[in-house]
Scaffold this motif. Structure first.
Motif, short mmCIF file in Angstrom:
data_model
loop_
_atom_site.label_atom_id
_atom_site.label_comp_id
_atom_site.label_asym_id
_atom_site.label_seq_id
_atom_site.Cartn_x
_atom_site.Cartn_y
_atom_site.Cartn_z
N ALA A 303 0.98 -1.14 0.25
CA ALA A 303 -0.12 -0.08 -0.15
C ALA A 303 0.76 1.16 0.00
O ALA A 303 1.83 1.32 0.37
CB ALA A 303 -0.84 0.05 1.20
N PHE A 304 0.43 2.52 -0.61
CA PHE A 304 1.21 3.57 -0.63
C PHE A 304 0.20 4.61 0.14
O PHE A 304 -0.89 4.81 -0.13
CB PHE A 304 1.12 3.96 -2.21
CG PHE A 304 1.82 5.42 -2.30
CD1 PHE A 304 2.96 5.78 -2.25
CD2 PHE A 304 0.73 6.33 -2.73
CE1 PHE A 304 3.49 6.99 -2.47
CE2 PHE A 304 1.45 7.77 -2.48
CZ PHE A 304 2.64 8.07 -2.61
N GLY A 305 0.79 5.38 0.81
CA GLY A 305 0.22 6.43 1.42
C GLY A 305 1.01 7.50 1.98
O GLY A 305 2.37 7.53 1.56
N MET A 306 0.56 8.37 3.03
CA MET A 306 1.12 9.31 3.81
C MET A 306 0.70 9.78 4.86
O MET A 306 -0.51 9.45 5.24
CB MET A 306 1.59 10.36 2.64
CG MET A 306 0.36 11.15 2.35
SD MET A 306 0.56 12.27 0.81
CE MET A 306 1.83 13.21 1.40
N SER A 307 1.31 10.36 5.88
CA SER A 307 0.73 10.81 7.19
C SER A 307 -0.36 11.79 6.89
O SER A 307 -1.54 11.58 7.49
CB SER A 307 1.83 11.60 8.01
OG SER A 307 2.80 10.86 8.15
N GLU A 308 -0.61 12.54 5.80
CA GLU A 308 -1.78 13.31 5.57
C GLU A 308 -2.78 12.58 5.20
O GLU A 308 -4.07 13.23 5.17
CB GLU A 308 -1.32 14.48 4.44
CG GLU A 308 -0.28 15.44 5.14
CD GLU A 308 1.11 14.96 4.70
OE1 GLU A 308 2.09 15.74 4.75
OE2 GLU A 308 1.50 13.83 4.50
N CYS A 309 -3.10 11.20 4.77
CA CYS A 309 -4.13 10.61 4.14
C CYS A 309 -3.87 9.16 4.43
O CYS A 309 -4.57 8.38 3.70
CB CYS A 309 -4.14 10.95 2.71
SG CYS A 309 -5.81 10.39 2.24
N SER A 310 -3.06 8.58 5.13
CA SER A 310 -2.86 7.25 5.39
C SER A 310 -2.60 6.64 4.07
O SER A 310 -2.05 7.01 3.20
CB SER A 310 -3.93 6.61 6.21
OG SER A 310 -3.50 5.20 6.57
N THR A 311 -3.06 5.25 3.98
CA THR A 311 -2.84 4.54 2.60
C THR A 311 -4.04 4.72 1.68
O THR A 311 -5.05 4.62 2.22
CB THR A 311 -2.53 3.16 2.84
OG1 THR A 311 -3.32 2.50 3.23
CG2 THR A 311 -1.22 2.96 3.76
N PHE A 312 -3.91 4.75 0.55
CA PHE A 312 -4.99 5.28 -0.45
C PHE A 312 -4.86 4.44 -1.75
O PHE A 312 -5.81 4.36 -2.65
CB PHE A 312 -5.43 6.66 -0.93
CG PHE A 312 -4.19 7.41 -1.19
CD1 PHE A 312 -3.73 7.53 -2.16
CD2 PHE A 312 -3.64 8.16 0.11
CE1 PHE A 312 -2.56 8.52 -2.55
CE2 PHE A 312 -2.33 8.77 -0.45
CZ PHE A 312 -1.84 8.92 -1.37
#
Length: 502
Positions: A303-312
């Motif tokens: 999975a790919f994501g970031m702190s601003e939106c978790s994984t998407f």
């Protein structure tokens, strides 16, 4: 066709909502089921759903009785222990915003976060580094609170602040990311779009309690589904995890790629109950995915994501035929695009991976930084800073970062933050930092400095350790004659390894 994925919206979050109440709803129908087992080779500490809920809501009462009020912020300096998720959910239950932080941070780093967020108090385990500048609540008190009358959930607008987490900023300063209560509702898109998670699963996460990847994937999501969360106890090493996976009949395993790499080195793997693995935190090398499948017979889903939106973006059970460098597909309910300066690009064109501003998992913004928040948007699209390409099937191919941000074991690290710390050294005139590949699928942070003479790398390492968390510290120090710069005098960090020694 433009590079936009939009197959319909996720159902809206209920208007009278509380994140903790949503996570613990399964306790009503599964009170005696094991919600959490903290496992080690010699045994396990088990928490039923009923016991977990009682501890959380009793702790919430304790917070209120200790003088905290709804709307306050609570900075968490808690290590790898069950008190971490209990306190986190307890605070949110009654409208107090927890601020989880990495236990690896040094006192100067923690003070920066305190100055940014102005918490009413610090929850401290007495062991992690913590400045003596604020009122402290000790985690040792919490066991006395578990038996208190349960606090009432503070229901309200799902758009209101629930918690704050930190991410590295491109400016070299951390950014405080504010998330709403609706963030947990949006995680429902991961249940099928990444995990394939059911109530009958036993999900083990290899990370510590106080890592946000563990907190979400390893704890909150299994509890939301009524599954069992398995967390290795503090002190368990990666070589012992296969034994724990087998002994506790884990059906799903989640970790960063580096953990999988270490486990694969530990010997033959016999995991008859394991359905699949999950990977996030950094790009999963194809070699690790293939080696895991060969060793276990099970698939691994990234999975790919970031702190601003978790994984998407993710692959999930049932997906096949991943392309090279694939991140998977946007999860059902997401609206994702590849954009350039003019907007969404044509299919197959390179651009920045972007999330639509209406995504229910997207942050509220950076705390007290409206300009910084606005700078991350292009029209209706939140820019991740990662480059990608969308295929005709909606698959997202990863093409790297659009800036100099580094990845250290799943943590994003700003080179500016590391450079600022090292420039405080009296003998360092200039310094540039980047991450380099030292062997296949292994990257480290390297510091290239300008000085009058070669400096002792151990002494530089000790200097950095006083100012930077372990995961931010360079593993290589190299003196060079001059920093590489372009015509505009901008440091070219990717050219640092090519410079001649000083």
């Amino acid at each position: 066709m433009t590079s936009v994925f939009d197959n319909g919206q996720w159902p809206p979050c209920p208007q009278d909502f509380n994140l903790t109440a949503h996570v613990l709803a399964a306790a009503d129908r599964l009170p005696d089921k094991i919600a959490l087992a903290v496992v080690k080779p010699t045994g396990a500490q088990r928490w039923s759903y009923d016991r977990l809920r009682s501890a959380i809501l009793g702790t919430a009462t304790g917070f209120l009785q200790s003088g905290l009020s709804p709307g306050d912020r609570l900075l968490m300096r808690v290590g790898n222990s069950v008190e971490f998720p209990v306190a986190y959910l307890a605070a949110i239950a009654v409208g107090i915003a927890p601020i989880p932080t990495s236990s690896q941070l040094t006192e100067p780093e923690v003070q920066v976060l305190i100055d940014m967020t102005a918490p009413a108090a610090i929850l401290h385990d007495g062991q992690t580094a913590c400045p003596d500048t604020l009122r402290v609540i000790r985690t040792a008190q919490m066991s006395e609170w578990y038996g208190l009358p349960p606090a009432a959930y503070a229901f309200g607008d799902p758009e209101r602040l629930a918690y704050i987490i930190f991410t590295s900023g491109t400016s070299g300063k951390p950014r405080a990311v504010c998330h709403a209560h609706r963030a947990i509702w949006a995680r429902g898109m991961m249940m099928d779009g990444w995990y394939g998670l059911t109530e009958h699963d036993r999900l083990m996460h290899a990370g510590a309690f106080n890592w946000t990847y563990t907190l979400g994937t390893g704890l909150l999501d299994p509890w939301t589904r009524g599954a069992t969360a398995l967390i290795p106890a503090q002190g368990v090493d990666h070589a012992q995890i296969p034994l724990l996976l087998k002994r506790h009949e884990a059906t799903i395993f989640a970790a960063a790629p580096g953990v999988y790499r270490n486990i694969l080195k530990s010997g033959p793997l016999d995991l008859p109950k394991l359905r699949h693995g999950l990977s996030a935190g950094e790009k999963l090398p194809a070699s690790i995915r293939e080696a895991w499948h060969n060793a276990t017979g099970s698939q691994m889903y990234e999975a790919f994501g970031m702190s601003e939106c978790s994984t998407f973006i993710s692959s999930c059970p049932g997906t096949t035929g991943l392309s090279a460098n694939s991140l998977g597909w946007p999860q059902q309910g997401r609206r994702i695009a590849i954009v350039d300066e003019t907007g969404p690009t044509p299919i197959g064109s390179e651009g920045i991976i972007a999330v639509h501003q209406a995504d229910p998992g997207l942050m509220l913004g950076y705390l007290d930084q409206p300009e910084e928040t606005r700078s991350r948007y292009q029209g209706d699209w939140f820019l991740t800073g990662d480059l990608g390409q969308m295929t005709e099937t909606g698959e997202i191919l990863y093409l790297g970062r659009n800036d100099d941000m580094m990845n250290a074991g799943g943590y994003r690290v700003s080179p500016l933050e590391v450079e600022t710390a090292l420039l405080a050294h009296p003998d360092v005139h200039e310094v540039g930092v980047t991450d380099i590949e030292v062997k296949q699928d292994t990257r480290i942070i390297a510091a290239y400095y300008v000085a009058d003479c070669d400096l002792d790398p151990d002494a530089l390492g000790a200097f950095a350790a006083e100012r930077l968390a372990r995961y931010k510290q360079p593993r290589l120090y190299q003196r060079i004659a001059a920093l590489p710069r372009n015509a505009n005098n901008k440091l070219m960090r990717r050219a640092l390894p090519e410079q001649r020694p000083g």
